[in-house]
Scaffold this motif. Sequence first.
Motif, mmCIF file in Angstrom:
data_model
loop_
_atom_site.group_PDB
_atom_site.id
_atom_site.type_symbol
_atom_site.label_atom_id
_atom_site.label_comp_id
_atom_site.label_asym_id
_atom_site.label_seq_id
_atom_site.Cartn_x
_atom_site.Cartn_y
_atom_site.Cartn_z
ATOM 1 N N LEU A 1 37.761 45.986 29.042
ATOM 2 C CA LEU A 1 38.769 47.142 29.610
ATOM 3 C C LEU A 1 38.614 47.321 31.167
ATOM 4 O O LEU A 1 39.377 47.345 31.970
ATOM 5 N N VAL A 2 37.335 47.122 31.361
ATOM 6 C CA VAL A 2 36.805 46.934 32.816
ATOM 7 C C VAL A 2 37.423 45.808 33.732
ATOM 8 O O VAL A 2 37.987 45.869 34.560
ATOM 9 N N ALA A 3 37.106 44.537 32.808
ATOM 10 C CA ALA A 3 37.605 43.501 33.351
ATOM 11 C C ALA A 3 39.140 43.416 33.702
ATOM 12 O O ALA A 3 39.638 42.738 34.524
ATOM 13 N N ASP A 4 39.841 44.178 32.440
ATOM 14 C CA ASP A 4 41.422 44.142 32.636
ATOM 15 C C ASP A 4 41.669 44.810 33.938
ATOM 16 O O ASP A 4 42.582 44.395 34.710
ATOM 17 N N SER A 5 41.018 46.061 34.341
ATOM 18 C CA SER A 5 41.419 46.715 35.487
ATOM 19 C C SER A 5 41.116 46.144 36.654
ATOM 20 O O SER A 5 41.667 46.191 37.990
ATOM 21 N N VAL A 6 39.939 45.208 36.884
ATOM 22 C CA VAL A 6 39.718 44.367 37.892
ATOM 23 C C VAL A 6 40.893 43.357 38.121
ATOM 24 O O VAL A 6 41.336 43.112 39.400
ATOM 25 N N ALA A 7 41.262 42.716 37.033
ATOM 26 C CA ALA A 7 42.392 41.769 37.167
ATOM 27 C C ALA A 7 43.757 42.510 37.637
ATOM 28 O O ALA A 7 44.701 42.057 38.380
ATOM 29 N N GLN A 8 44.045 44.002 37.268
ATOM 30 C CA GLN A 8 45.205 44.400 37.682
ATOM 31 C C GLN A 8 45.366 44.715 39.086
ATOM 32 O O GLN A 8 46.427 45.061 39.635
ATOM 33 N N GLN A 9 44.217 44.645 39.701
ATOM 34 C CA GLN A 9 44.190 44.956 41.337
ATOM 35 C C GLN A 9 45.034 43.550 41.996
ATOM 36 O O GLN A 9 45.459 43.965 43.054
ATOM 37 N N ARG A 10 45.152 42.739 41.093
ATOM 38 C CA ARG A 10 46.174 41.320 41.847
ATOM 39 C C ARG A 10 47.655 42.202 41.865
ATOM 40 O O ARG A 10 48.057 41.457 42.897
ATOM 41 N N GLN A 11 47.979 42.579 40.872
ATOM 42 C CA GLN A 11 49.213 43.291 41.075
ATOM 43 C C GLN A 11 49.438 44.024 42.276
ATOM 44 O O GLN A 11 50.508 43.959 42.915
ATOM 45 N N MET A 12 48.532 44.987 42.437
ATOM 46 C CA MET A 12 48.433 45.754 43.802
ATOM 47 C C MET A 12 48.506 45.116 45.166
ATOM 48 O O MET A 12 49.111 45.407 45.985
ATOM 49 N N ALA A 13 47.592 44.166 44.956
ATOM 50 C CA ALA A 13 47.433 43.248 46.160
ATOM 51 C C ALA A 13 48.938 42.611 46.578
ATOM 52 O O ALA A 13 49.250 42.537 47.636
#
Length: 336
Positions: A133-145
Motif C-alpha cells: 500500500l505504501v508502494a502504491d501511494s509512492v507510485a501515485q505521485q506520478r499522476q500528481m506530477a
Amino acid sequence: MARQHFLTLPDHLRTPVVAAVGVGDRIPSIPVFKTSAAFLTSLGANLRISDTYDDYYPSPISTPSLRASRHDSLLPPPSPFAFALSTAMSASNNAPDDHDDLPNEPIDPLADVPELSTFHATSRNDRVAGLKLVADSVAQQRQMASRVLIAHPLNLAVFAVVLAIVAKLVQGSRGWPLVVTTWAGVSMGGLALVRWMTSGYINLAEETQWLEWLGDDTIIVSKWGDEIIGACVVEWVSGDGNGKGNRRKKSMRAQIRAWTVRLKYRGKGIGTGLLEDAVEMVNKKGGDGLDFAYDHAHSDRILKEFYNKPFDRRDQRAYTALQKVTSEKGHFGRRR
C-alpha cells in the motif's frame, strides 16, 4: 328402448325464456339425463332483457351504459360470474395481511458492513500488504506530477508558442487539415515527454515494496474486512536523530517513515486514526516524541524545485495533522 327423463321448467323461469326466444307461452319438455337447476336459473338470469331504463342497474366493474340502436333499450347486465369476481376481489382487498401478525423486528443497517480495525501488523501477510500500500501511494505521485507539468503556466505558454510556430510553417503549403494533424502529433509528443519526466516515481515505488526497506520497523495498519486500507511505518531512533542502532533507553524518539491511506478511503478519518495509534504506542513505550522522518517514503522529488509546490503543501498538511494529534493525545517522556 331406453327410458327418457323429462324436466319441465318452473313457472317463474318460463316467461323470461319465452320472451327472449319468442316461442310461445309454453316450453316443451327437454330430454336430458341429469340437468342442474342452478344452471337453468343462471341461464334465465342471463337471457332476461330489461325493457325500461329503471329496471337496469350498472355493472359493478364500471361497464359503460350503452343503448340499443333500434329498440332504444339497454344492454343486458353482466354475467353473475362478474358479480362473483367483484365480490372475491373486494374480499381479498379487505382481508388482513398475513404478515401483519409477524413481529416488527428492527433491521440493523450496518449488519453487513465489515469491521474497521487498527492494529500493529505482526504477520508476514499483513506487513507485506501494508508495504505494498505504501508502494502504491509512492507510485501515485506520478499522476500528481503529470498534472503539475501539464497545467503549469510556464509549460502551457511554451506549448502555445510551439503550436503557433507549427501553424505558421505548415498552413501555407497544404492548409488547416495538415496543421491540425501536426498539432495532434506535437501533443502526443508532449505527453510522452511528461511520461518520461515522471517515470522516476515508479522506480521509487519498486524500491519501497521490498521487506528490506521495512526492516524491523513497526507497521500499523487499518483493516476493513479483509482489505488493508491504511498503513503507518514507525521507526525508533536515538534522541539526537542520528538514526538506528544508537538506541539509548534514556533518549528515544519515534519517526514516521510512511503514512498513507488507500485512495478511495481518504478523507474519512482513517489516517488520523493511524496517527493516534502511533502516538499511543510512543506514549506506552515512553518515547520522547513523534515526528516525520526527514527521508520518509514520500519525501523524494523528481521534478525541478518550481514544480514541487503541490508536494510541499501536501507534506505541510501531514505535519499539521501530526501536530494536532500529538498536542491532544501525546504524553511523551512519561515511561510506564
